[in-house]
Design a protein around this motif. Structure first.
Motif, mmCIF file in Angstrom:
data_model
loop_
_atom_site.group_PDB
_atom_site.id
_atom_site.type_symbol
_atom_site.label_atom_id
_atom_site.label_comp_id
_atom_site.label_asym_id
_atom_site.label_seq_id
_atom_site.Cartn_x
_atom_site.Cartn_y
_atom_site.Cartn_z
ATOM 1 N N ALA A 145 49.759 79.189 38.421
ATOM 2 C CA ALA A 145 50.394 80.041 37.477
ATOM 3 C C ALA A 145 51.813 79.721 37.495
ATOM 4 N N ARG A 146 52.483 79.664 38.860
ATOM 5 C CA ARG A 146 53.684 79.467 38.951
ATOM 6 C C ARG A 146 54.061 77.930 38.387
ATOM 7 N N GLN A 147 53.182 76.911 38.397
ATOM 8 C CA GLN A 147 53.394 75.505 37.716
ATOM 9 C C GLN A 147 53.488 75.587 36.318
ATOM 10 N N ARG A 148 52.547 76.412 35.826
ATOM 11 C CA ARG A 148 52.592 76.692 34.146
ATOM 12 C C ARG A 148 54.075 77.240 33.898
ATOM 13 N N ASP A 149 54.328 78.271 34.526
ATOM 14 C CA ASP A 149 55.592 78.836 34.040
ATOM 15 C C ASP A 149 56.701 77.866 34.369
ATOM 16 N N GLU A 150 56.755 76.928 35.122
ATOM 17 C CA GLU A 150 57.786 76.045 35.605
ATOM 18 C C GLU A 150 57.657 74.994 34.106
ATOM 19 N N TYR A 151 56.553 74.461 33.620
ATOM 20 C CA TYR A 151 56.324 73.870 32.471
ATOM 21 C C TYR A 151 56.797 74.307 31.313
ATOM 22 N N LEU A 152 56.381 75.656 31.226
ATOM 23 C CA LEU A 152 57.035 76.301 30.129
ATOM 24 C C LEU A 152 58.486 76.567 30.086
ATOM 25 N N LYS A 153 59.137 76.701 31.117
ATOM 26 C CA LYS A 153 60.523 76.711 31.143
ATOM 27 C C LYS A 153 61.197 75.162 30.860
ATOM 28 N N ALA A 154 60.404 74.206 31.339
ATOM 29 C CA ALA A 154 60.822 72.743 30.948
ATOM 30 C C ALA A 154 60.812 72.611 29.407
ATOM 31 N N GLU A 155 59.609 73.041 28.923
ATOM 32 C CA GLU A 155 59.277 72.669 27.590
ATOM 33 C C GLU A 155 60.273 73.743 26.457
ATOM 34 N N ASN A 156 60.468 74.947 27.072
ATOM 35 C CA ASN A 156 61.706 75.546 26.183
ATOM 36 C C ASN A 156 63.055 74.884 26.064
ATOM 37 N N ALA A 157 63.322 74.386 27.552
ATOM 38 C CA ALA A 157 64.630 73.611 27.271
ATOM 39 C C ALA A 157 64.832 72.482 26.801
ATOM 40 N N TYR A 158 63.399 71.832 26.592
ATOM 41 C CA TYR A 158 63.569 70.532 25.911
ATOM 42 C C TYR A 158 63.618 70.923 24.411
ATOM 43 N N LYS A 159 62.963 71.986 23.954
ATOM 44 C CA LYS A 159 62.876 72.213 22.445
ATOM 45 C C LYS A 159 64.007 72.670 22.094
ATOM 46 N N ARG A 160 64.838 73.475 22.937
ATOM 47 C CA ARG A 160 66.224 73.999 22.791
ATOM 48 C C ARG A 160 67.336 72.898 22.560
ATOM 49 N N ARG A 161 67.118 71.613 23.309
ATOM 50 C CA ARG A 161 67.909 70.533 23.354
ATOM 51 C C ARG A 161 67.694 69.658 22.033
ATOM 52 N N ARG A 162 66.450 69.559 21.716
ATOM 53 C CA ARG A 162 65.985 69.052 20.785
ATOM 54 C C ARG A 162 66.490 69.597 19.206
ATOM 55 N N ALA A 163 66.354 71.127 19.361
ATOM 56 C CA ALA A 163 66.937 71.822 18.002
ATOM 57 C C ALA A 163 68.333 71.634 17.737
ATOM 58 N N ALA A 164 69.232 71.364 19.078
ATOM 59 C CA ALA A 164 70.466 71.367 18.984
ATOM 60 C C ALA A 164 71.004 69.826 18.426
ATOM 61 N N GLY A 165 70.171 69.016 18.620
ATOM 62 C CA GLY A 165 70.591 67.834 18.023
ATOM 63 C C GLY A 165 71.221 66.670 18.865
ATOM 64 N N ASN A 166 71.328 65.517 18.551
ATOM 65 C CA ASN A 166 71.782 64.571 19.609
ATOM 66 C C ASN A 166 73.279 64.613 19.302
ATOM 67 N N PRO A 167 74.189 65.003 20.308
ATOM 68 C CA PRO A 167 75.420 64.879 20.338
ATOM 69 C C PRO A 167 76.083 63.592 20.041
ATOM 70 N N ASP A 168 75.517 62.600 20.488
ATOM 71 C CA ASP A 168 76.065 61.328 20.268
ATOM 72 C C ASP A 168 75.583 60.516 18.994
ATOM 73 N N ALA A 169 75.096 61.193 18.036
ATOM 74 C CA ALA A 169 74.496 60.608 16.953
ATOM 75 C C ALA A 169 75.527 60.811 15.714
ATOM 76 N N VAL A 170 75.677 59.718 15.010
ATOM 77 C CA VAL A 170 76.296 59.839 13.656
ATOM 78 C C VAL A 170 75.430 60.610 12.424
ATOM 79 N N SER A 171 75.937 61.464 12.050
ATOM 80 C CA SER A 171 74.947 61.991 10.941
ATOM 81 C C SER A 171 75.898 61.766 9.479
#
Length: 193
Positions: A145-171
């Motif tokens: 259960a603790r490992q599942r929660d850690e994976y959920l936190k990592a998934e949430n952080a990953y999704k937030r970073r993907r939603a914010a977009g690539n800061p180095d990209a030219v749009s």
């Protein structure tokens, strides 16, 4: 009495092992947003060419079947009750043995001692292993259960970073425009760094 003990043992083991077989598709837990923006900014850079959302999703799904520990709490309660009843019977036998009664009281206490001693053996033989088994697997399932929660936190952080977009990209975006004042129109090219 023995039948009741075996029914408790059987129901606890069935409840502990068979609970997950009825759930064909596990319910995906909702990730909790626990990271601040500063913590997200401190994370190492990510490769924007690869989308790892499915990997995180699969890691969480792999942990879900082993993350439930309700059946172990039930088994601990039943095993603890059986062990406590067995220890109570043994304690009562020791008390009656040291009571020092004479006559008919001694005969009656001897019969009671025999019944209590006979009852304590199956109670302890069933309750002790049941209690130990469920305590061990409670710790195992809580670790999942603790490992599942850690994976959920990592998934949430990953999704937030993907939603914010690539800061180095030219749009680059092309926006159509209409000029009502001069009765014209056109296209604007916008480049953001």
């Amino acid at each position: 009495m023995r039948i009741l003990l075996f029914v408790f043992l059987f129901s606890s083991l069935v409840f502990a092992r068979g609970l997950h077989s009825y759930e064909r598709t596990p319910v995906y837990p909702v990730p909790k947003d626990t990271l601040t923006d500063e913590q997200l900014a401190e994370l190492p850079p990510m490769d924007w060419s690869i989308d790892s959302t499915d990997i995180y999703h699969q890691l969480v799904l792999n942990e879900i079947p082993n993350a439930r520990y309700d059946q172990n709490i039930f088994g601990i309660v039943i095993g603890g009750a059986l062990t406590a009843a067995g220890l109570y019977c043994v304690g009562s036998v020791i008390y009656l043995e040291n009571n020092g009664s004479v006559g008919w009281d001694a005969v009656f206490e001897g019969i009671v001692e025999g019944v209590l001693l006979t009852a304590s053996v199956p109670l302890l033989l069933v309750g002790g292993p049941l209690l130990g088994y469920n305590i061990y697997y409670l710790n195992e399932h809580r670790a999942h259960a603790r490992q599942r929660d850690e994976y959920l936190k990592a998934e949430n952080a990953y999704k937030r970073r993907r939603a914010a977009g690539n800061p180095d990209a030219v749009s680059i975006s092309i926006v159509p425009t209409i000029d009502f004042a001069h009765a014209g129109g056109g296209m604007n090219l916008m480049v953001a760094f």
